[in-house]
Design a protein around this motif. Structure first.
Motif, PDB file in Angstrom:
ATOM      1  N   SER A  29       0.827  -1.193   0.000  1.00 33.24           N
ATOM      2  CA  SER A  29       0.000   0.000   0.000  1.00 33.24           C
ATOM      3  C   SER A  29       0.871   1.257   0.000  1.00 33.24           C
ATOM      4  O   SER A  29       1.713   1.437   0.872  1.00 33.24           O
ATOM      5  CB  SER A  29      -0.911  -0.013   1.234  1.00 33.24           C
ATOM      6  N   LEU A  30       0.674   2.097  -0.994  1.00 32.94           N
ATOM      7  CA  LEU A  30       1.330   3.403  -1.094  1.00 32.94           C
ATOM      8  C   LEU A  30       0.235   4.452  -1.145  1.00 32.94           C
ATOM      9  O   LEU A  30      -0.394   4.645  -2.184  1.00 32.94           O
ATOM     10  CB  LEU A  30       2.194   3.497  -2.352  1.00 32.94           C
ATOM     11  N   THR A  31       0.000   5.087  -0.028  1.00 36.85           N
ATOM     12  CA  THR A  31      -1.113   6.022   0.051  1.00 36.85           C
ATOM     13  C   THR A  31      -0.643   7.403   0.477  1.00 36.85           C
ATOM     14  O   THR A  31       0.460   7.579   0.977  1.00 36.85           O
ATOM     15  CB  THR A  31      -2.172   5.522   1.052  1.00 36.85           C
ATOM     16  N   ASP A  83      -1.406  -0.770  -4.008  1.00 40.48           N
ATOM     17  CA  ASP A  83      -2.713  -0.159  -3.766  1.00 40.48           C
ATOM     18  C   ASP A  83      -2.511   1.259  -3.234  1.00 40.48           C
ATOM     19  O   ASP A  83      -1.504   1.579  -2.617  1.00 40.48           O
ATOM     20  CB  ASP A  83      -3.536  -1.074  -2.857  1.00 40.48           C
ATOM     21  N   THR A  84      -3.470   2.113  -3.570  1.00 48.76           N
ATOM     22  CA  THR A  84      -3.438   3.496  -3.099  1.00 48.76           C
ATOM     23  C   THR A  84      -4.860   3.958  -2.814  1.00 48.76           C
ATOM     24  O   THR A  84      -5.818   3.457  -3.399  1.00 48.76           O
ATOM     25  CB  THR A  84      -2.758   4.422  -4.128  1.00 48.76           C
ATOM     26  N   PHE A  85      -4.973   4.871  -1.876  1.00 46.18           N
ATOM     27  CA  PHE A  85      -6.283   5.417  -1.532  1.00 46.18           C
ATOM     28  C   PHE A  85      -6.734   6.471  -2.540  1.00 46.18           C
ATOM     29  O   PHE A  85      -5.915   7.153  -3.151  1.00 46.18           O
ATOM     30  CB  PHE A  85      -6.252   6.092  -0.165  1.00 46.18           C
ATOM     31  N   ILE A 104      -4.170  -1.057  -7.570  1.00 42.65           N
ATOM     32  CA  ILE A 104      -5.509  -1.124  -6.979  1.00 42.65           C
ATOM     33  C   ILE A 104      -5.836   0.258  -6.433  1.00 42.65           C
ATOM     34  O   ILE A 104      -5.040   0.852  -5.712  1.00 42.65           O
ATOM     35  CB  ILE A 104      -5.563  -2.144  -5.819  1.00 42.65           C
ATOM     36  N   VAL A 105      -7.005   0.777  -6.775  1.00 44.65           N
ATOM     37  CA  VAL A 105      -7.480   2.035  -6.206  1.00 44.65           C
ATOM     38  C   VAL A 105      -8.487   1.679  -5.125  1.00 44.65           C
ATOM     39  O   VAL A 105      -9.461   0.973  -5.380  1.00 44.65           O
ATOM     40  CB  VAL A 105      -8.109   2.937  -7.281  1.00 44.65           C
TER      41      VAL A 105
END
Length: 150
Positions: A29-31, A83-85, A104-105
Motif C-alpha cells: 500500500s502506497l497512500t 494499492d493506493t487510496f 488497486i485504487v
C-alpha cells in the motif's frame, strides 16, 4: 525524483525480505498522508502541472504509484499489486492518467453518508461518492471500496 527513489528502494527491500512467489496476490500500500482536512499535497511545478492536466490531485498520486508499480512488475514480481487510496483531495479520478494493471485504487467512504444507501439518489454526499466511483470504474479494473465508519 528523490522521493520516488527513496520509496522504490523501500518497496524493493520489502519485497526482497517478504515476497512469497507462491501466494496468489501480495499487496503493498502506497497512500497519501492521512492528515485529515489539513492534508498538504505537493505543489511543486511538476506535480501542479500533472494535477492541473488531470483535474485532480489524484493525477500525481496515480502517476507516482504507476511508476512504482511498473518497476515492481519489471523486477519480476508478477503477483504483487500496489494499492493506493482515493479520498479527500485524491477522491476524484484523474482525467488523463490511467492506473497500471497492477494498481488497486481503494476508494474511501469517509466523506459519504451511512444514514442512507450509497446509491441513494436523494443523498447529495452519496451521489457525489457514486459519481466518483463511476469515474474510477472507467479507468481502473481493480477498485476496492474502503468502508470507513466512525
Amino acid at each position: 525524483e528523490d522521493v520516488y527513489n527513496l520509496v522504490l528502494g523501500e518497496v524493493m527491500a520489502l519485497l526482497k525480505e517478504k515476497h512469497d512467489p507462491e501466494k496468489s496476490l501480495q499487496i503493498i500500500s502506497l497512500t497519501q498522508a492521512d492528515s485529515g482536512e489539513n492534508a498538504k499535497m505537493c505543489q511543486c511545478s511538476g506535480c501542479k502541472a500533472i494535477d492541473d492536466e488531470n483535474g485532480s490531485h489524484s493525477g500525481t498520486m496515480i502517476t507516482f504509484v504507476n511508476r512504482i508499480a511498473r518497476a515492481v512488475k519489471e523486477a519480476g514480481y508478477d503477483n504483487v499489486a500496489i494499492d493506493t487510496f482515493a479520498y479527500r483531495y485524491t477522491r476524484k479520478a484523474p482525467s488523463k492518467v490511467v492506473p497500471e494493471d497492477n494498481v488497486i485504487v481503494r476508494l474511501c467512504t469517509i466523506e459519504c453518508c451511512f444514514a442512507h444507501p450509497l446509491d441513494d439518489a436523494d443523498c447529495s454526499e452519496n451521489v457525489s461518492l457514486m459519481a466518483d466511483l463511476k469515474e474510477w470504474s472507467k479507468i481502473c479494473n481493480r477498485i476496492y471500496v474502503y468502508v470507513f465508519r466512525c
